[in-house]
Design a protein around this motif. Structure first.
Motif, PDB file in Angstrom:
ATOM      1  N   VAL A   1      45.502  37.213  29.406  1.00 28.73           N
ATOM      2  CA  VAL A   1      44.998  38.339  30.201  1.00 28.73           C
ATOM      3  C   VAL A   1      43.486  38.503  30.063  1.00 28.73           C
ATOM      4  CG1 VAL A   1      45.332  40.080  28.378  1.00 28.73           C
ATOM      5  CG2 VAL A   1      45.467  40.763  30.789  1.00 28.73           C
ATOM      6  N   GLY A   2      42.905  37.956  28.989  1.00 21.98           N
ATOM      7  CA  GLY A   2      41.459  38.030  28.815  1.00 21.98           C
ATOM      8  C   GLY A   2      40.687  37.256  29.856  1.00 21.98           C
ATOM      9  N   GLU A   3      41.394  36.369  30.593  1.00 23.18           N
ATOM     10  CA  GLU A   3      40.752  35.567  31.649  1.00 23.18           C
ATOM     11  C   GLU A   3      40.777  36.266  33.007  1.00 23.18           C
ATOM     12  OE1 GLU A   3      39.212  32.875  30.976  1.00 23.18           O
ATOM     13  OE2 GLU A   3      39.944  32.502  28.937  1.00 23.18           O
ATOM     14  N   LEU A   4      41.385  37.438  33.090  1.00 26.36           N
ATOM     15  CA  LEU A   4      41.474  38.148  34.373  1.00 26.36           C
ATOM     16  C   LEU A   4      40.077  38.572  34.826  1.00 26.36           C
ATOM     17  CD1 LEU A   4      44.066  38.874  35.972  1.00 26.36           C
ATOM     18  CD2 LEU A   4      43.872  41.200  35.060  1.00 26.36           C
ATOM     19  N   PRO A   5      39.654  38.199  36.049  1.00 23.57           N
ATOM     20  CA  PRO A   5      38.313  38.553  36.528  1.00 23.57           C
ATOM     21  C   PRO A   5      38.100  40.070  36.530  1.00 23.57           C
ATOM     22  CG  PRO A   5      39.338  36.928  37.978  1.00 23.57           C
ATOM     23  CD  PRO A   5      40.406  37.403  37.045  1.00 23.57           C
ATOM     24  N   LEU A   6      36.867  40.487  36.294  1.00 23.11           N
ATOM     25  CA  LEU A   6      36.551  41.917  36.206  1.00 23.11           C
ATOM     26  C   LEU A   6      36.925  42.683  37.459  1.00 23.11           C
ATOM     27  CD1 LEU A   6      33.152  42.478  34.321  1.00 23.11           C
ATOM     28  CD2 LEU A   6      35.310  43.666  33.950  1.00 23.11           C
ATOM     29  N   ASP A   7      36.623  42.122  38.640  1.00 27.27           N
ATOM     30  CA  ASP A   7      36.916  42.840  39.881  1.00 27.27           C
ATOM     31  C   ASP A   7      38.425  43.016  40.062  1.00 27.27           C
ATOM     32  OD1 ASP A   7      37.255  40.111  40.201  1.00 27.27           O
ATOM     33  OD2 ASP A   7      36.740  40.117  42.327  1.00 27.27           O
ATOM     34  N   LEU A   8      39.197  42.062  39.569  1.00 25.09           N
ATOM     35  CA  LEU A   8      40.651  42.170  39.685  1.00 25.09           C
ATOM     36  C   LEU A   8      41.221  43.127  38.635  1.00 25.09           C
ATOM     37  CD1 LEU A   8      42.954  41.057  41.396  1.00 25.09           C
ATOM     38  CD2 LEU A   8      43.321  39.327  39.639  1.00 25.09           C
ATOM     39  N   GLN A   9      40.520  43.245  37.507  1.00 18.07           N
ATOM     40  CA  GLN A   9      40.962  44.179  36.470  1.00 18.07           C
ATOM     41  C   GLN A   9      41.043  45.606  37.019  1.00 18.07           C
ATOM     42  OE1 GLN A   9      38.700  43.911  32.797  1.00 18.07           O
ATOM     43  NE2 GLN A   9      38.653  41.669  32.912  1.00 18.07           N
ATOM     44  N   LYS A  10      40.065  45.986  37.818  1.00 13.69           N
ATOM     45  CA  LYS A  10      40.059  47.331  38.397  1.00 13.69           C
ATOM     46  C   LYS A  10      41.262  47.530  39.314  1.00 13.69           C
ATOM     47  CE  LYS A  10      37.176  50.517  41.067  1.00 13.69           C
ATOM     48  NZ  LYS A  10      35.874  50.701  41.759  1.00 13.69           N
ATOM     49  N   LYS A  11      41.546  46.555  40.149  1.00 13.07           N
ATOM     50  CA  LYS A  11      42.686  46.659  41.065  1.00 13.07           C
ATOM     51  C   LYS A  11      44.010  46.678  40.306  1.00 13.07           C
ATOM     52  CE  LYS A  11      40.290  44.401  44.893  1.00 13.07           C
ATOM     53  NZ  LYS A  11      40.248  43.239  45.816  1.00 13.07           N
ATOM     54  N   PHE A  12      44.078  45.844  39.272  1.00 17.07           N
ATOM     55  CA  PHE A  12      45.333  45.786  38.526  1.00 17.07           C
ATOM     56  C   PHE A  12      45.563  47.065  37.731  1.00 17.07           C
ATOM     57  CE2 PHE A  12      48.297  44.526  35.215  1.00 17.07           C
ATOM     58  CZ  PHE A  12      49.259  43.901  35.989  1.00 17.07           C
ATOM     59  N   LEU A  13      44.472  47.712  37.293  1.00 14.40           N
ATOM     60  CA  LEU A  13      44.608  48.978  36.572  1.00 14.40           C
ATOM     61  C   LEU A  13      45.338  50.003  37.432  1.00 14.40           C
ATOM     62  CD1 LEU A  13      43.959  50.819  34.153  1.00 14.40           C
ATOM     63  CD2 LEU A  13      41.779  51.349  35.277  1.00 14.40           C
ATOM     64  N   ARG A  14      44.999  50.064  38.702  1.00 10.88           N
ATOM     65  CA  ARG A  14      45.662  51.017  39.608  1.00 10.88           C
ATOM     66  C   ARG A  14      47.144  50.658  39.768  1.00 10.88           C
ATOM     67  NH1 ARG A  14      46.507  51.347  45.282  1.00 10.88           N
ATOM     68  NH2 ARG A  14      46.757  53.515  45.959  1.00 10.88           N
ATOM     69  N   VAL A  15      47.423  49.367  39.884  1.00  8.57           N
ATOM     70  CA  VAL A  15      48.816  48.922  39.992  1.00  8.57           C
ATOM     71  C   VAL A  15      49.586  49.320  38.734  1.00  8.57           C
ATOM     72  CG1 VAL A  15      50.328  46.907  40.188  1.00  8.57           C
ATOM     73  CG2 VAL A  15      48.180  46.981  41.475  1.00  8.57           C
ATOM     74  N   LEU A  16      48.931  49.171  37.600  1.00  7.85           N
ATOM     75  CA  LEU A  16      49.569  49.496  36.323  1.00  7.85           C
ATOM     76  C   LEU A  16      49.820  50.996  36.194  1.00  7.85           C
ATOM     77  CD1 LEU A  16      50.528  48.091  33.763  1.00  7.85           C
ATOM     78  CD2 LEU A  16      48.244  48.363  32.808  1.00  7.85           C
ATOM     79  N   GLN A  17      48.902  51.786  36.700  1.00  8.49           N
ATOM     80  CA  GLN A  17      49.034  53.240  36.611  1.00  8.49           C
ATOM     81  C   GLN A  17      50.089  53.785  37.574  1.00  8.49           C
ATOM     82  OE1 GLN A  17      44.886  54.121  37.407  1.00  8.49           O
ATOM     83  NE2 GLN A  17      44.504  54.678  35.276  1.00  8.49           N
ATOM     84  N   GLU A  18      50.102  53.260  38.816  1.00  5.94           N
ATOM     85  CA  GLU A  18      50.937  53.850  39.863  1.00  5.94           C
ATOM     86  C   GLU A  18      52.119  52.976  40.278  1.00  5.94           C
ATOM     87  OE1 GLU A  18      48.454  55.063  43.105  1.00  5.94           O
ATOM     88  OE2 GLU A  18      46.853  55.767  41.776  1.00  5.94           O
ATOM     89  N   ARG A  19      52.121  51.712  39.843  1.00 14.07           N
ATOM     90  CA  ARG A  19      53.165  50.761  40.198  1.00 14.07           C
ATOM     91  C   ARG A  19      53.286  50.568  41.712  1.00 14.07           C
ATOM     92  NH1 ARG A  19      52.821  50.297  35.186  1.00 14.07           N
ATOM     93  NH2 ARG A  19      54.528  49.562  33.856  1.00 14.07           N
ATOM     94  N   ILE A  20      52.163  50.675  42.415  1.00 15.51           N
ATOM     95  CA  ILE A  20      52.129  50.381  43.849  1.00 15.51           C
ATOM     96  C   ILE A  20      50.940  49.469  44.131  1.00 15.51           C
ATOM     97  CG2 ILE A  20      53.276  52.493  44.633  1.00 15.51           C
ATOM     98  CD1 ILE A  20      50.537  53.676  45.237  1.00 15.51           C
ATOM     99  N   PHE A  21      51.042  48.662  45.212  1.00 15.90           N
ATOM    100  CA  PHE A  21      49.976  47.733  45.545  1.00 15.90           C
ATOM    101  C   PHE A  21      50.035  47.431  47.039  1.00 15.90           C
ATOM    102  CE2 PHE A  21      53.737  45.350  44.576  1.00 15.90           C
ATOM    103  CZ  PHE A  21      53.775  44.359  45.537  1.00 15.90           C
TER     104      PHE A  21
END
Length: 491
Positions: A246-266
């Motif tokens: 997971v440390g290889e996840l690009p920074l711009d994608l980290q922000k998007k994935f954070l929202r998915v993780l919080q709300e479980r929607i994408f």
């Protein structure tokens, strides 16, 4: 009749004496220790149900000592008592695993009620723990997670707890320690076991397709998108999503994935309607995410979300006692898989396995064993010569370096070592023989210094790594290094 064992660690007798009479009536037995060191010795000698630890003692403070008592599922419930309350101290002891933090005045009657609640909680926990662990440990062993060392058992305790919840898990450890194996095992013993276990290799995600792979895409969303396709996040619905590296996840994608993780929607690429995915997240990395976060390469808010449970897998060199068990496990697995007769291990073959440092961890061990079995051909027994040459050379160098190091010790040090047994036998030849406490303290300090010297050599002076291995706080480790005039690379 069940008798609950209670250990009171306090320099004064007043508190423990006030509990004695009531304790006997309530089926409890009180033992008192005068210091943290004596308390640890008591816990090593027998099992206690509850430890009552005074917040400040002559040889340390409770907030620093708690990790020495609270080490696993079967460690005692620990209650810290103080004459004057301190909010910061209360936060520290509770965070480190204390069952409660109480402040004077505390009457013997109210204390007995508190002890009763702690014992009832412990009995309930013990019953559930033993039942759960029997099933969980059997499943983990069937998945190839093998070993009886205390450091591995501590990991398995975390696994058993984490598997029964939906909380996010971050698995860290060096390459080859089995992060994916543990993630898969957690999924298989969780309530989601009959659903998908979806693996995302973050290090292998092509930058131009990463969002499409994770979140899916609609037909015509980009050149080559001839049809709609679901992403890995959607495929993990009701199952487990495993983000490897997971440390290889690009920074711009980290922000998007954070929202998915919080709300479980994408939102799929090119899509107009959001999709919900009820997945359980497990992430793994061999990188220091805390350091990446400090360097601006990993989002702090995402890191906070990932590590609800943090499982740090130990390198194989720190659990050498498991090597023989792992070797026998792999031998059995190999023979079953290849339908071959199991080969024997010579004692010196197993000795070399234990002496080697295994920088590649369990993965390297299994590869070495497979190569050794293949190299042995028709021979029924494996000897060191069947091991890869690089391993035999490394072990030989290690042994020779250790001998050379001892040979280069100053003459007076060697002389003292030679005299140690004689000195111990002649304690009472002097006019003023030492007390047992004095002899014990000298032995403890000698072993502490020797341990710290070897710890600094092993970690090459890395304070963070030394704290993790020794389970000492940074401040306590610095105090001990200063006491014994040892140095680290940090100071």
């Amino acid at each position: 009749m069940f008798v609950a064992e209670i250990l009171v660690i306090d320099q004064e007798r007043v508190f423990s004496d006030s509990l004695q009479e009531l304790a006997a009536v309530d089926g409890m037995r009180i033992t008192r220790a005068e210091s943290i060191r004596d308390g640890i010795d008591c816990c090593l000698a027998q099992a206690y149900d509850v430890v009552l630890l005074k917040n400040k003692l002559g040889d340390g403070v409770a907030s620093e000592a708690i990790p020495l008592f609270v080490k696993g599922e079967y460690s005692p419930e620990l209650i810290v008592f103080a004459e004057e309350g301190d909010p910061d101290e209360a936060e520290q002891v509770l965070t480190k695993g204390a069952w409660d933090y109480i402040i004077y005045p505390y009457s013997p009657k109210s204390m007995m009620e508190l002890l009763g609640r702690a014992i009832r909680y412990r009995e309930e926990k013990r019953g559930k723990t033993e039942e759960r662990h029997t099933a969980v440990f059997a499943e983990l062993q069937s998945e190839g997670i093998v070993g009886s060392s205390s450091i591995l058992q501590s990991c398995l305790n975390i696994v058993a707890k984490a598997a029964q919840s939906d909380a996010n898990i971050l698995i860290t450890g060096e390459s080859g320690t089995g992060k994916e194996l543990f993630a898969s095992a957690i999924h298989k013993i969780s309530p989601r076991a009959n659903k998908k276990f979806v693996i995302v290799d973050c290090a292998a995600l092509p930058s131009e397709l990463v969002e499409s792979i994770l979140f899916g895409h609609e037909k015509g969303a980009f050149t080559g998108a001839a049809r709609s396709k679901s992403g890995l996040v959607e495929q993990a619905h009701n199952g487990t999503l495993f983000l490897d590296e997971v440390g290889e996840l690009p920074l711009d994608l980290q922000k998007k994935f954070l929202r998915v993780l919080q709300e479980r929607i994408f939102l799929p690429v090119g899509g107009t309607e959001q999709i919900r995915s009820n997945f359980r997240l497990i992430a793994a990395t061999n990188k220091d995410l805390d350091q990446l976060q400090k360097n601006g390469a990993f989002r702090e808010d995402l890191l906070y979300r990932l590590k609800t449970f943090h499982l740090e897998l130990p390198p194989l060199r720190t659990r050498a006692s498991d090597i023989t068990e792992l070797a026998y496990y792999f031998r059995s697995l190999y023979s079953q898989r290849n339908k071959e007769k199991e080969k024997n291990f010579s004692p010196d073959f197993l000795m070399v396995l234990k002496q080697y440092n295994w920088p590649g961890n369990v993965r390297e061990l299994f590869q070495a064993l497979e190569r050794s079995i293949t190299a042995a051909g028709d021979h029924d027994t494996l000897y060191p010569l069947h091991l890869p040459t690089s391993i035999r050379v490394a072990v030989t160098r290690q042994v020779l370096d250790a001998r050379q190091g001892r040979a280069e010790e100053p003459g007076e040090v060697m002389a003292v070592r030679c005299r140690e047994p004689e000195a111990a036998a002649n304690f009472f030849a002097a006019d003023n023989p030492p007390t047992l406490q004095e002899v014990r303290q000298q032995a403890i300090e000698s072993e502490e210094k020797r341990y710290l010297q070897r710890l600094m050599e092993f970690t090459r002076g890395d304070i963070k790594k030394s704290c993790r291995i020794s389970q000492l706080s940074r401040s306590r480790l610095y105090d001990l290094l200063k006491k014994y005039q040892l140095t680290s690379k940090n100071g």
